[in-house]
Design a protein around this motif. Structure first.
Motif, PDB file in Angstrom:
ATOM      1  N   ALA A   1       0.816  -1.207   0.000  1.00 25.67           N
ATOM      2  CA  ALA A   1       0.000   0.000   0.000  1.00 25.67           C
ATOM      3  C   ALA A   1       0.849   1.256   0.000  1.00 25.67           C
ATOM      4  CB  ALA A   1      -0.928  -0.006   1.208  1.00 25.67           C
ATOM      5  N   ALA A   2       2.013   1.217   0.661  1.00 27.14           N
ATOM      6  CA  ALA A   2       2.872   2.398   0.753  1.00 27.14           C
ATOM      7  C   ALA A   2       3.383   2.841  -0.604  1.00 27.14           C
ATOM      8  CB  ALA A   2       4.045   2.122   1.693  1.00 27.14           C
ATOM      9  N   ARG A   3       3.348   1.971  -1.600  1.00 23.82           N
ATOM     10  CA  ARG A   3       3.795   2.325  -2.943  1.00 23.82           C
ATOM     11  C   ARG A   3       2.789   3.203  -3.679  1.00 23.82           C
ATOM     12  NH1 ARG A   3       6.205  -3.483  -5.193  1.00 23.82           N
ATOM     13  NH2 ARG A   3       7.947  -3.636  -3.713  1.00 23.82           N
ATOM     14  N   SER A   4       1.548   3.218  -3.183  1.00 23.02           N
ATOM     15  CA  SER A   4       0.495   3.940  -3.892  1.00 23.02           C
ATOM     16  C   SER A   4      -0.102   5.100  -3.114  1.00 23.02           C
ATOM     17  CB  SER A   4      -0.644   2.978  -4.266  1.00 23.02           C
ATOM     18  OG  SER A   4      -0.175   1.903  -5.045  1.00 23.02           O
ATOM     19  N   ALA A   5      -0.086   5.030  -1.781  1.00 17.74           N
ATOM     20  CA  ALA A   5      -0.784   6.038  -0.982  1.00 17.74           C
ATOM     21  C   ALA A   5      -0.189   6.108   0.407  1.00 17.74           C
ATOM     22  CB  ALA A   5      -2.277   5.698  -0.897  1.00 17.74           C
ATOM     23  N   PRO A   6      -0.366   7.257   1.101  1.00 18.91           N
ATOM     24  CA  PRO A   6       0.102   7.358   2.485  1.00 18.91           C
ATOM     25  C   PRO A   6      -0.750   6.509   3.418  1.00 18.91           C
ATOM     26  CG  PRO A   6      -1.071   9.339   1.843  1.00 18.91           C
ATOM     27  CD  PRO A   6      -0.915   8.527   0.602  1.00 18.91           C
ATOM     28  N   ALA A   7      -0.265   6.335   4.636  1.00 15.51           N
ATOM     29  CA  ALA A   7      -0.914   5.446   5.595  1.00 15.51           C
ATOM     30  C   ALA A   7      -2.362   5.841   5.859  1.00 15.51           C
ATOM     31  CB  ALA A   7      -0.121   5.446   6.906  1.00 15.51           C
ATOM     32  N   GLU A   8      -2.617   7.135   6.037  1.00 18.92           N
ATOM     33  CA  GLU A   8      -3.971   7.579   6.382  1.00 18.92           C
ATOM     34  C   GLU A   8      -4.980   7.194   5.297  1.00 18.92           C
ATOM     35  OE1 GLU A   8      -1.018  10.475   8.206  1.00 18.92           O
ATOM     36  OE2 GLU A   8      -1.293   9.446   6.294  1.00 18.92           O
ATOM     37  N   THR A   9      -4.589   7.335   4.038  1.00 20.53           N
ATOM     38  CA  THR A   9      -5.493   7.010   2.928  1.00 20.53           C
ATOM     39  C   THR A   9      -5.782   5.520   2.888  1.00 20.53           C
ATOM     40  OG1 THR A   9      -4.487   8.819   1.674  1.00 20.53           O
ATOM     41  CG2 THR A   9      -5.857   7.273   0.455  1.00 20.53           C
ATOM     42  N   THR A  10      -4.737   4.719   2.960  1.00 15.61           N
ATOM     43  CA  THR A  10      -4.910   3.273   2.900  1.00 15.61           C
ATOM     44  C   THR A  10      -5.791   2.766   4.034  1.00 15.61           C
ATOM     45  OG1 THR A  10      -2.742   3.022   1.870  1.00 15.61           O
ATOM     46  CG2 THR A  10      -3.707   1.069   2.904  1.00 15.61           C
ATOM     47  N   LEU A  11      -5.531   3.224   5.239  1.00  8.26           N
ATOM     48  CA  LEU A  11      -6.288   2.732   6.387  1.00  8.26           C
ATOM     49  C   LEU A  11      -7.743   3.180   6.341  1.00  8.26           C
ATOM     50  CD1 LEU A  11      -3.501   3.232   9.051  1.00  8.26           C
ATOM     51  CD2 LEU A  11      -4.504   1.051   8.336  1.00  8.26           C
ATOM     52  N   LEU A  12      -7.983   4.396   5.875  1.00 14.88           N
ATOM     53  CA  LEU A  12      -9.371   4.851   5.742  1.00 14.88           C
ATOM     54  C   LEU A  12     -10.143   3.927   4.807  1.00 14.88           C
ATOM     55  CD1 LEU A  12     -11.772   6.785   5.928  1.00 14.88           C
ATOM     56  CD2 LEU A  12     -10.665   8.174   4.154  1.00 14.88           C
ATOM     57  N   TRP A  13      -9.606   3.676   3.625  1.00 13.71           N
ATOM     58  CA  TRP A  13     -10.362   2.898   2.647  1.00 13.71           C
ATOM     59  C   TRP A  13     -10.378   1.411   2.968  1.00 13.71           C
ATOM     60  CZ3 TRP A  13     -13.771   4.942  -0.438  1.00 13.71           C
ATOM     61  CH2 TRP A  13     -13.700   6.318  -0.637  1.00 13.71           C
ATOM     62  N   ARG A  14      -9.403   0.965   3.700  1.00 17.84           N
ATOM     63  CA  ARG A  14      -9.464  -0.413   4.193  1.00 17.84           C
ATOM     64  C   ARG A  14     -10.716  -0.607   5.034  1.00 17.84           C
ATOM     65  NH1 ARG A  14      -4.978  -3.814   7.660  1.00 17.84           N
ATOM     66  NH2 ARG A  14      -6.372  -4.753   9.173  1.00 17.84           N
ATOM     67  N   TYR A  15     -11.020   0.346   5.904  1.00 19.21           N
ATOM     68  CA  TYR A  15     -12.169   0.194   6.794  1.00 19.21           C
ATOM     69  C   TYR A  15     -13.473   0.625   6.129  1.00 19.21           C
ATOM     70  CZ  TYR A  15      -9.162  -1.325  10.484  1.00 19.21           C
ATOM     71  OH  TYR A  15      -8.277  -2.081  11.224  1.00 19.21           O
ATOM     72  N   VAL A  16     -13.406   1.505   5.150  1.00 15.29           N
ATOM     73  CA  VAL A  16     -14.609   1.805   4.371  1.00 15.29           C
ATOM     74  C   VAL A  16     -15.110   0.530   3.696  1.00 15.29           C
ATOM     75  CG1 VAL A  16     -15.469   2.977   2.304  1.00 15.29           C
ATOM     76  CG2 VAL A  16     -14.140   4.252   3.983  1.00 15.29           C
ATOM     77  N   VAL A  17     -14.193  -0.222   3.127  1.00 16.74           N
ATOM     78  CA  VAL A  17     -14.554  -1.447   2.412  1.00 16.74           C
ATOM     79  C   VAL A  17     -15.083  -2.517   3.367  1.00 16.74           C
ATOM     80  CG1 VAL A  17     -13.620  -3.377   1.070  1.00 16.74           C
ATOM     81  CG2 VAL A  17     -12.973  -1.027   0.504  1.00 16.74           C
ATOM     82  N   VAL A  18     -14.490  -2.638   4.541  1.00 18.31           N
ATOM     83  CA  VAL A  18     -14.834  -3.755   5.410  1.00 18.31           C
ATOM     84  C   VAL A  18     -16.060  -3.493   6.282  1.00 18.31           C
ATOM     85  CG1 VAL A  18     -13.498  -3.192   7.495  1.00 18.31           C
ATOM     86  CG2 VAL A  18     -13.692  -5.569   6.745  1.00 18.31           C
ATOM     87  N   VAL A  19     -16.338  -2.240   6.591  1.00 16.99           N
ATOM     88  CA  VAL A  19     -17.430  -1.946   7.510  1.00 16.99           C
ATOM     89  C   VAL A  19     -18.794  -2.281   6.908  1.00 16.99           C
ATOM     90  CG1 VAL A  19     -18.730   0.013   8.463  1.00 16.99           C
ATOM     91  CG2 VAL A  19     -16.322  -0.284   9.036  1.00 16.99           C
ATOM     92  N   GLY A  20     -18.975  -2.017   5.620  1.00 13.82           N
ATOM     93  CA  GLY A  20     -20.270  -2.284   4.985  1.00 13.82           C
ATOM     94  C   GLY A  20     -20.739  -3.715   5.159  1.00 13.82           C
ATOM     95  N   PRO A  21     -19.962  -4.714   4.727  1.00 17.12           N
ATOM     96  CA  PRO A  21     -20.393  -6.109   4.885  1.00 17.12           C
ATOM     97  C   PRO A  21     -20.593  -6.522   6.342  1.00 17.12           C
ATOM     98  CG  PRO A  21     -18.622  -5.951   3.277  1.00 17.12           C
ATOM     99  CD  PRO A  21     -18.738  -4.600   3.911  1.00 17.12           C
TER     100      PRO A  21
END
Length: 304
Positions: free
Chosen positions: A23-43
């Motif tokens: 993930a660090a190759r594409s985005a900073p930590a804050e961005t990756t962690l935000l979208w990680r939990y956006v994706v997982v919270v819905g299901p």
């Protein structure tokens, strides 16, 4: 499942260090962690609504505290260290300081009552980890990166002790815990990403590949097995299994990034495995401070 869960924990937990590097190759930590939990919270929330789960205030507070410590503090540190260039195996090494930390704090809490075999196993496991990583502590990321991972390790240690000393209601399973923790973590990382102006995801397919890796392997697999083993075996045992994650993370890094594997790493893995075996071997009598209350009943309820 009780026998296979520790093996799955080692493999899946170590995948998180590799996912952070991806993930660090594409985005900073804050961005990756935000979208990680956006994706997982819905299901997870959909599952909770579908099954009509009901959580009282005590359970929400317990899981909220664990969510901030185990997800917010720990993951932010590991991902920030990856941004600074700390390699997966090195992060796993620093995180492996958690088992002796957990044991030492429980020893203090129990007024010096501990098991010598477990203490020797923890020491042996730490020696094995040092053999695996070797000179990794002097590698990329520097002292700042190592200090960041160290702070994250303290946060995960605190979460493990809270979860171990504050037993979960038997009517709730691991998915219940992960649901509440994920919602809390999403709020934490959303506030952080918005405050730093890093909420927008990059237009990069590799970013979403990394997010999928982190959701499926690291979150559902890694955290799911971590809290399951914690409920069944207690904080010292679940922490001891993490001694095997540096070697496993090194294998992941070899497969994913072409980082070299050495004979010393293999020897270190065997030494660490011997230490883990000493810690997890069943005992006739175990101090209640080193086990989760009513583990047999917790084993059946954790997979409800």
């Amino acid at each position: 499942m009780t026998r296979l869960a520790p093996l799955a924990l080692v493999i899946l937990w170590s995948s998180g260090f590799v996912g952070a590097t991806l993930a660090a190759r594409s985005a900073p930590a804050e961005t990756t962690l935000l979208w990680r939990y956006v994706v997982v919270v819905g299901p997870l929330c959909a599952w909770a609504l579908w099954t009509r789960r009901r959580y009282d205030a005590g359970f929400l507070v317990r899981e909220g505290v664990i969510g901030i410590l185990a997800h917010g503090g720990y993951l932010l540190a590991v991902y920030r260290a990856a941004d600074l260039g700390v390699l997966p195996g090195t992060s796993a090494l620093v995180a492996s300081l958690q088992p002796p930390l957990v044991a030492a704090l429980l020893w203090i809490a129990s007024s010096g009552s501990t098991d010598r075999r477990q203490a020797l196993g923890l020491l042996t496991g730490l020696v094995g980890v040092l053999l695996v990583v070797g000179s990794g502590l002097s590698g990329a990321g520097g002292s700042v990166g190592l200090a960041v991972v160290g702070l994250g390790t303290l946060s995960l240690t605190a979460a493990t002790l809270v979860a171990g000393r504050w037993p979960q209601p038997e009517r709730h399973g691991v998915l219940d815990s992960l649901t509440v923790q994920a919602v809390v973590a999403l709020g934490f990382f959303a506030a952080l990403a918005l405050a730093t102006g890093r909420a927008a995801p990059p237009p990069d397919a590799d970013f979403w590949l990394a997010v999928a890796w982190l959701v499926v392997l690291a979150f559902v697999g890694g955290y799911g097995t971590y809290f399951y083993v914690l409920r069944v075996s207690g904080p010292v045992v679940v922490s001891a299994w993490l001694y095997l994650t540096p070697a496993t993370a090194a294998v992941w890094a070899w497969l994913m990034f072409g980082e070299p594997l050495t004979v010393r790493s293999a020897v270190g893995f065997l030494v660490a495995a011997a230490g883990v075996a000493a810690v997890v071997r069943p005992q006739r009598a175990v101090s209640p401070d080193l086990r989760v209350a009513t583990p047999a009943r917790a084993c059946t309820s954790a997979v409800e």
